[in-house]
Design a protein around this motif. Structure first.
Motif, PDB file in Angstrom:
ATOM      1  N   ALA A 110       0.813  -1.220   0.000  1.00 44.78           N
ATOM      2  CA  ALA A 110       0.000   0.000   0.000  1.00 44.78           C
ATOM      3  C   ALA A 110       0.839   1.260   0.000  1.00 44.78           C
ATOM      4  N   LEU A 111       2.083   1.171   0.421  1.00 46.95           N
ATOM      5  CA  LEU A 111       2.888   2.374   0.666  1.00 46.95           C
ATOM      6  C   LEU A 111       3.008   3.318  -0.529  1.00 46.95           C
ATOM      7  N   PRO A 112       3.131   2.821  -1.769  1.00 46.20           N
ATOM      8  CA  PRO A 112       3.207   3.761  -2.889  1.00 46.20           C
ATOM      9  C   PRO A 112       1.949   4.623  -3.048  1.00 46.20           C
ATOM     10  N   LEU A 113       0.835   4.188  -2.483  1.00 45.65           N
ATOM     11  CA  LEU A 113      -0.419   4.924  -2.619  1.00 45.65           C
ATOM     12  C   LEU A 113      -0.685   5.858  -1.441  1.00 45.65           C
ATOM     13  N   ILE A 114       0.047   5.687  -0.342  1.00 44.94           N
ATOM     14  CA  ILE A 114      -0.228   6.458   0.869  1.00 44.94           C
ATOM     15  C   ILE A 114       0.554   7.764   0.829  1.00 44.94           C
ATOM     16  N   PRO A 115      -0.130   8.900   0.886  1.00 47.93           N
ATOM     17  CA  PRO A 115       0.550  10.189   0.808  1.00 47.93           C
ATOM     18  C   PRO A 115       1.216  10.553   2.126  1.00 47.93           C
ATOM     19  N   GLU A 116       2.046  11.569   2.099  1.00 44.44           N
ATOM     20  CA  GLU A 116       2.627  12.090   3.340  1.00 44.44           C
ATOM     21  C   GLU A 116       1.510  12.463   4.309  1.00 44.44           C
ATOM     22  N   GLY A 117       1.670  12.047   5.553  1.00 43.37           N
ATOM     23  CA  GLY A 117       0.659  12.334   6.555  1.00 43.37           C
ATOM     24  C   GLY A 117      -0.455  11.310   6.625  1.00 43.37           C
ATOM     25  N   GLY A 118      -0.340  10.225   5.867  1.00 49.71           N
ATOM     26  CA  GLY A 118      -1.361   9.175   5.910  1.00 49.71           C
ATOM     27  C   GLY A 118      -1.348   8.423   7.229  1.00 49.71           C
ATOM     28  N   LYS A 135      -0.022 -11.705  17.150  1.00 54.05           N
ATOM     29  CA  LYS A 135      -0.446 -10.365  17.556  1.00 54.05           C
ATOM     30  C   LYS A 135       0.701  -9.598  18.217  1.00 54.05           C
ATOM     31  N   ALA A 136       1.622 -10.300  18.860  1.00 56.56           N
ATOM     32  CA  ALA A 136       2.828  -9.643  19.355  1.00 56.56           C
ATOM     33  C   ALA A 136       3.673  -9.143  18.184  1.00 56.56           C
ATOM     34  N   ALA A 137       3.681  -9.902  17.095  1.00 55.35           N
ATOM     35  CA  ALA A 137       4.391  -9.457  15.895  1.00 55.35           C
ATOM     36  C   ALA A 137       3.766  -8.188  15.326  1.00 55.35           C
ATOM     37  N   VAL A 138       2.439  -8.118  15.345  1.00 52.49           N
ATOM     38  CA  VAL A 138       1.750  -6.913  14.875  1.00 52.49           C
ATOM     39  C   VAL A 138       2.206  -5.700  15.685  1.00 52.49           C
ATOM     40  N   ARG A 139       2.253  -5.857  17.001  1.00 53.97           N
ATOM     41  CA  ARG A 139       2.705  -4.774  17.872  1.00 53.97           C
ATOM     42  C   ARG A 139       4.132  -4.361  17.529  1.00 53.97           C
ATOM     43  N   SER A 140       4.988  -5.337  17.266  1.00 45.81           N
ATOM     44  CA  SER A 140       6.372  -5.045  16.930  1.00 45.81           C
ATOM     45  C   SER A 140       6.487  -4.327  15.587  1.00 45.81           C
ATOM     46  N   PHE A 141       5.673  -4.735  14.613  1.00 45.25           N
ATOM     47  CA  PHE A 141       5.668  -4.055  13.322  1.00 45.25           C
ATOM     48  C   PHE A 141       5.373  -2.567  13.490  1.00 45.25           C
ATOM     49  N   ALA A 142       4.398  -2.244  14.326  1.00 47.28           N
ATOM     50  CA  ALA A 142       4.025  -0.832  14.503  1.00 47.28           C
ATOM     51  C   ALA A 142       5.188  -0.010  15.027  1.00 47.28           C
ATOM     52  N   ARG A 143       5.973  -0.584  15.922  1.00 43.16           N
ATOM     53  CA  ARG A 143       7.148   0.114  16.442  1.00 43.16           C
ATOM     54  C   ARG A 143       8.162   0.380  15.329  1.00 43.16           C
ATOM     55  N   GLY A 144       8.516  -0.683  14.618  1.00 42.98           N
ATOM     56  CA  GLY A 144       9.528  -0.549  13.574  1.00 42.98           C
ATOM     57  C   GLY A 144       9.082   0.341  12.437  1.00 42.98           C
ATOM     58  N   TRP A 145       7.841   0.194  12.009  1.00 41.97           N
ATOM     59  CA  TRP A 145       7.364   0.975  10.876  1.00 41.97           C
ATOM     60  C   TRP A 145       7.187   2.440  11.220  1.00 41.97           C
ATOM     61  N   THR A 146       6.924   2.747  12.482  1.00 41.16           N
ATOM     62  CA  THR A 146       6.842   4.154  12.886  1.00 41.16           C
ATOM     63  C   THR A 146       8.151   4.860  12.577  1.00 41.16           C
ATOM     64  N   ASN A 147       9.268   4.210  12.837  1.00 39.11           N
ATOM     65  CA  ASN A 147      10.567   4.792  12.488  1.00 39.11           C
ATOM     66  C   ASN A 147      10.844   4.724  10.993  1.00 39.11           C
ATOM     67  N   ASP A 148      10.480   3.611  10.367  1.00 40.31           N
ATOM     68  CA  ASP A 148      10.700   3.483   8.927  1.00 40.31           C
ATOM     69  C   ASP A 148       9.992   4.576   8.141  1.00 40.31           C
ATOM     70  N   LEU A 149       8.825   4.998   8.603  1.00 34.15           N
ATOM     71  CA  LEU A 149       7.970   5.902   7.832  1.00 34.15           C
ATOM     72  C   LEU A 149       7.926   7.324   8.384  1.00 34.15           C
ATOM     73  N   LYS A 150       8.774   7.618   9.359  1.00 36.85           N
ATOM     74  CA  LYS A 150       8.692   8.928   9.999  1.00 36.85           C
ATOM     75  C   LYS A 150       8.992  10.069   9.037  1.00 36.85           C
ATOM     76  N   ASP A 151       9.874   9.859   8.059  1.00 37.30           N
ATOM     77  CA  ASP A 151      10.193  10.929   7.126  1.00 37.30           C
ATOM     78  C   ASP A 151       9.010  11.264   6.221  1.00 37.30           C
TER      79      ASP A 151
END
Length: 250
Positions: A123-131, A155-171
């Motif tokens: 989905a990432l190519p479709l999600i604009p800045e601030g999505g 579900k623990a993996a889901v929680r971990s993904f949110a942590r990592g992706w928050t940093n991956d997508l912060k820019d």
């Protein structure tokens, strides 16, 4: 009065019933156009009829990468971008250690982990800045309930993904958060009981572990998902929001 998601395009995976359908309804109330996915065409058709003109149902299996490619190609062609993604599709069967099968393990991880990961990545190519990306977790991500070890691990993996992706997508200023339900009155939960007597007993047992003393409603998860997806949560990222009547916190 303007809705919290006015003019937004949203996708709810696993949106034909339960929490997914309730969230799709709430997104529409708040002004979004919503795509929903599911594997069963009859349920999708019924959900689409309920949701009306501000929604479109697309048959897609979240664990099938070709289905995801087709889904996002359609959204790109029809809407151009995807502002809100609620990754809700998931499930699993339950067994204690010693009884877990390879088939059960693969099926649960393919849907809840692999499917979720590639649903977001593609989905990432479709999600604009601030999505906004909202992942559907579970209170069992931090609990050790018997027979739930495989499901809980996903579900623990889901929680971990949110942590990592928050940093991956912060820019790109894309916020990633998790909404983690407690016991919720959904078709899946009701399906665990063979009859009404068993259902009442099951719900009473589940409610006994909830400080608020009851099983939750899908609409209560939907409203939390709207909050995390909207500008009301503009300074919230990487969190796991438990919507469980206090079961984890108390």
């Amino acid at each position: 009065m303007a809705g919290k998601l006015d003019g937004k395009t949203a996708l709810v995976t696993g949106g034909s019933s339960g929490i997914g359908l309730a969230t799709a309804k709430q997104f529409i109330i708040e002004g979004a156009f919503v795509y929903i996915t599911g594997r069963r065409q009859a349920e999708l058709d019924s959900a689409a009829a309920v949701l009306g003109d501000h929604a479109k149902a697309v048959r897609a299996d979240a664990s099938n990468l070709s289905d995801l490619d087709s889904l996002y190609s359609q959204i790109k062609q029809e809407k151009g971008q995807l502002d809100v993604l609620f990754v809700n599709a998931g499930g699993g069967s339950f067994a204690s250690i010693g009884q877990i099968t390879e088939e059960q393990f693969d099926q649960t991880f393919n849907t809840n982990v692999k499917g979720l990961l590639f649903t977001v990545q593609k989905a990432l190519p479709l999600i604009p800045e601030g999505g906004a990306i909202v992942l559907n977790g579970s209170m069992v991500s931090v609990k050790g309930d018997p027979n739930f070890s495989v499901y809980s691990a996903t579900k623990a993996a889901v929680r971990s993904f949110a942590r990592g992706w928050t940093n991956d997508l912060k820019d790109r200023k894309i916020r990633v958060n998790v909404v983690s339900p407690g016991p919720i009155d959904t078709p899946g939960l009701r399906g665990l009981a063979a009859n009404e007597e068993q259902r009442k007993a099951l719900y009473a047992h589940l409610a006994s572990g909830v400080p608020l003393g009851r099983v939750g409603e899908p609409e209560e998860i939907a409203k939390a998902a709207v909050f995390l997806a909207s500008a009301d949560a503009s300074y919230i990222a990487g969190v796991e929001l438990f919507v469980d009547g206090g079961a984890v916190a108390v």
